[in-house]
Design a protein around this motif. Structure first.
Motif, mmCIF file in Angstrom:
data_model
loop_
_atom_site.group_PDB
_atom_site.id
_atom_site.type_symbol
_atom_site.label_atom_id
_atom_site.label_comp_id
_atom_site.label_asym_id
_atom_site.label_seq_id
_atom_site.Cartn_x
_atom_site.Cartn_y
_atom_site.Cartn_z
ATOM 1 N N LEU A 158 -1.056 -24.839 -18.784
ATOM 2 C CA LEU A 158 -0.948 -25.103 -20.217
ATOM 3 C C LEU A 158 -0.443 -23.869 -20.958
ATOM 4 C CD1 LEU A 158 -1.458 -26.991 -22.644
ATOM 5 C CD2 LEU A 158 -3.805 -26.116 -22.710
ATOM 6 N N LEU A 159 -0.998 -22.695 -20.624
ATOM 7 C CA LEU A 159 -0.511 -21.456 -21.237
ATOM 8 C C LEU A 159 0.965 -21.250 -20.916
ATOM 9 C CD1 LEU A 159 -3.510 -19.030 -20.538
ATOM 10 C CD2 LEU A 159 -2.876 -20.068 -22.722
ATOM 11 N N GLY A 160 1.349 -21.620 -19.699
ATOM 12 C CA GLY A 160 2.751 -21.491 -19.308
ATOM 13 C C GLY A 160 3.672 -22.345 -20.156
ATOM 14 N N GLN A 161 3.189 -23.523 -20.570
ATOM 15 C CA GLN A 161 3.995 -24.374 -21.450
ATOM 16 C C GLN A 161 4.312 -23.660 -22.755
ATOM 17 O OE1 GLN A 161 1.610 -28.341 -20.999
ATOM 18 N NE2 GLN A 161 3.519 -28.801 -22.019
ATOM 19 N N PHE A 162 3.295 -23.029 -23.346
ATOM 20 C CA PHE A 162 3.516 -22.326 -24.608
ATOM 21 C C PHE A 162 4.425 -21.116 -24.407
ATOM 22 C CE2 PHE A 162 -0.609 -24.442 -25.603
ATOM 23 C CZ PHE A 162 -0.157 -25.189 -26.675
ATOM 24 N N ILE A 163 4.231 -20.398 -23.306
ATOM 25 C CA ILE A 163 5.056 -19.217 -23.043
ATOM 26 C C ILE A 163 6.521 -19.608 -22.899
ATOM 27 C CG2 ILE A 163 5.585 -17.443 -21.317
ATOM 28 C CD1 ILE A 163 2.572 -17.224 -20.815
ATOM 29 N N SER A 164 6.786 -20.670 -22.141
ATOM 30 C CA SER A 164 8.177 -21.058 -21.890
ATOM 31 C C SER A 164 8.882 -21.514 -23.158
ATOM 32 C CB SER A 164 8.234 -22.160 -20.827
ATOM 33 O OG SER A 164 7.596 -23.330 -21.292
ATOM 34 N N SER A 165 8.113 -21.960 -24.154
ATOM 35 C CA SER A 165 8.736 -22.393 -25.408
ATOM 36 C C SER A 165 8.981 -21.228 -26.358
ATOM 37 C CB SER A 165 7.852 -23.428 -26.109
ATOM 38 O OG SER A 165 6.693 -22.825 -26.646
ATOM 39 N N LEU A 166 8.392 -20.061 -26.047
ATOM 40 C CA LEU A 166 8.471 -18.929 -26.965
ATOM 41 C C LEU A 166 9.446 -17.848 -26.531
ATOM 42 C CD1 LEU A 166 4.664 -18.513 -27.759
ATOM 43 C CD2 LEU A 166 6.426 -19.347 -29.314
ATOM 44 N N ARG A 167 9.881 -17.896 -25.277
ATOM 45 C CA ARG A 167 10.787 -16.842 -24.836
ATOM 46 C C ARG A 167 11.810 -17.399 -23.867
ATOM 47 N NH1 ARG A 167 7.278 -13.001 -20.737
ATOM 48 N NH2 ARG A 167 7.277 -14.404 -18.949
ATOM 49 N N SER A 168 12.865 -16.648 -23.659
ATOM 50 C CA SER A 168 13.929 -17.094 -22.767
ATOM 51 C C SER A 168 13.446 -17.040 -21.324
ATOM 52 C CB SER A 168 15.166 -16.206 -22.933
ATOM 53 O OG SER A 168 14.877 -14.889 -22.511
ATOM 54 N N PRO A 169 14.041 -17.866 -20.451
ATOM 55 C CA PRO A 169 13.580 -17.944 -19.064
ATOM 56 C C PRO A 169 13.652 -16.631 -18.301
ATOM 57 C CG PRO A 169 15.044 -19.773 -19.593
ATOM 58 C CD PRO A 169 15.112 -18.824 -20.737
ATOM 59 N N HIS A 170 14.559 -15.714 -18.718
ATOM 60 C CA HIS A 170 14.769 -14.494 -17.946
ATOM 61 C C HIS A 170 14.064 -13.273 -18.539
ATOM 62 C CE1 HIS A 170 17.651 -16.766 -15.640
ATOM 63 N NE2 HIS A 170 18.323 -17.054 -16.735
ATOM 64 N N SER A 171 13.379 -13.441 -19.672
ATOM 65 C CA SER A 171 12.696 -12.301 -20.267
ATOM 66 C C SER A 171 11.429 -11.986 -19.486
ATOM 67 C CB SER A 171 12.357 -12.586 -21.734
ATOM 68 O OG SER A 171 11.501 -13.699 -21.827
ATOM 69 N N LYS A 172 11.026 -10.722 -19.552
ATOM 70 C CA LYS A 172 9.857 -10.274 -18.797
ATOM 71 C C LYS A 172 8.903 -9.537 -19.720
ATOM 72 C CE LYS A 172 12.405 -9.848 -14.434
ATOM 73 N NZ LYS A 172 12.786 -8.938 -13.330
ATOM 74 N N GLY A 173 7.742 -9.186 -19.168
ATOM 75 C CA GLY A 173 6.772 -8.423 -19.935
ATOM 76 C C GLY A 173 5.773 -9.311 -20.649
ATOM 77 N N SER A 174 4.863 -8.663 -21.384
ATOM 78 C CA SER A 174 3.791 -9.386 -22.064
ATOM 79 C C SER A 174 4.340 -10.193 -23.235
ATOM 80 C CB SER A 174 2.729 -8.398 -22.558
ATOM 81 O OG SER A 174 3.287 -7.506 -23.504
ATOM 82 N N ILE A 175 3.561 -11.177 -23.655
ATOM 83 C CA ILE A 175 3.953 -12.010 -24.789
ATOM 84 C C ILE A 175 2.717 -12.306 -25.619
ATOM 85 C CG2 ILE A 175 3.733 -14.126 -23.410
ATOM 86 C CD1 ILE A 175 5.983 -15.286 -25.201
ATOM 87 N N ARG A 176 2.874 -12.251 -26.937
ATOM 88 C CA ARG A 176 1.758 -12.471 -27.859
ATOM 89 C C ARG A 176 2.042 -13.729 -28.663
ATOM 90 N NH1 ARG A 176 0.813 -10.766 -33.330
ATOM 91 N NH2 ARG A 176 -1.387 -10.363 -33.795
#
Length: 230
Positions: A158-176
């Motif tokens: 579920l967290l992955g769903q939100f992450i994938s909608s907030l950043r590009s597929p190739h970006s790395k590092g932490s996300i807030r």
């Protein structure tokens, strides 16, 4: 007798990835998307939608209200999904209320215009067939997930769903990001108690995968979320 191939439930997020929201841009009958704030009700349980909505960006929650006034989140919908179409096609009242969970960019089209498009545009009919075929498969997989996968893995997906909608597929590092669901709503989606959810969040925090502060979640190590790109 041929041996059956095993289906990996942990890869079920791929069902959502393959619905390309950009496909909607090719249908000129849909007007440009408009921005709607979180908490906007699109259509109500018990009524036939007057419009069909297509998600270009953001998340929409589908909520069922029981007769004893208890609410249950049935599903989350992300970019690529078309909302209200089934009720419009069948001319039946919607069994759920659709409400924007986050600020959303949505396309909308009147129910009459939608039905004409569905009957006359083969490409659009095919696209809608893909959307609803994936919905059927997703519902089957979700039922299996609730029984077969551990709650922690379901939370990570579920967290992955939100992450994938907030950043590009190739970006790395932490996300807030600000988690748009309250704890009891997340627990509902996962099929666990709020207390058990709290224990799982504490585990992820102790392992340094996430950090929480005033409703925000900082995913320090997204790569540690199993199958995080949902």
């Amino acid at each position: 007798m041929k041996k059956r191939g095993a289906f990996d439930l942990r890869s079920s997020a791929d069902l959502r990835q393959k619905i390309d929201p950009d496909t909607l841009e090719t249908f000129k009958e849909f007007p440009p998307p408009q921005v709607y704030p979180a908490g906007t009700e699109l259509f109500e349980q018990g009524s036939v939608p007057q419009e069909v909505w297509a998600i270009s960006h953001g998340f929409v929650k589908l909520v069922f209200l029981h007769q004893d006034a208890k609410e249950m989140i049935v599903a989350l919908r992300s970019p690529g999904w078309v909302l209200g179409a089934a009720a419009v096609v069948l001319a039946n009242p919607s069994p759920v209320t659709a409400t924007t969970l986050t600020p959303c960019r949505l396309k909308r089209i009147s129910s009459g215009h939608f039905l004409r498009l569905l009957q006359t545009d083969l490409r659009f009919s095919w696209y809608l067939s893909l959307v609803y075929s994936r919905e059927v498969l997703e519902q089957i997989v979700r039922t299996a997930e609730q029984s077969m996968l551990p709650a922690r893995l379901r939370l990570e997906m579920l967290l992955g769903q939100f992450i994938s909608s907030l950043r590009s597929p190739h970006s790395k590092g932490s996300i807030r990001f600000e988690l748009p669901l309250r704890n009891w709503e997340i627990a509902q989606l996962l099929g666990v108690t709020p207390e058990h959810l709290s224990r799982i969040l504490c585990e992820l925090t102790k392992e340094g995968i996430i950090r929480r502060a005033k409703g925000w979640i900082l995913v320090e190590r997204p790569e540690k979320l199993r199958h995080g790109r949902a």
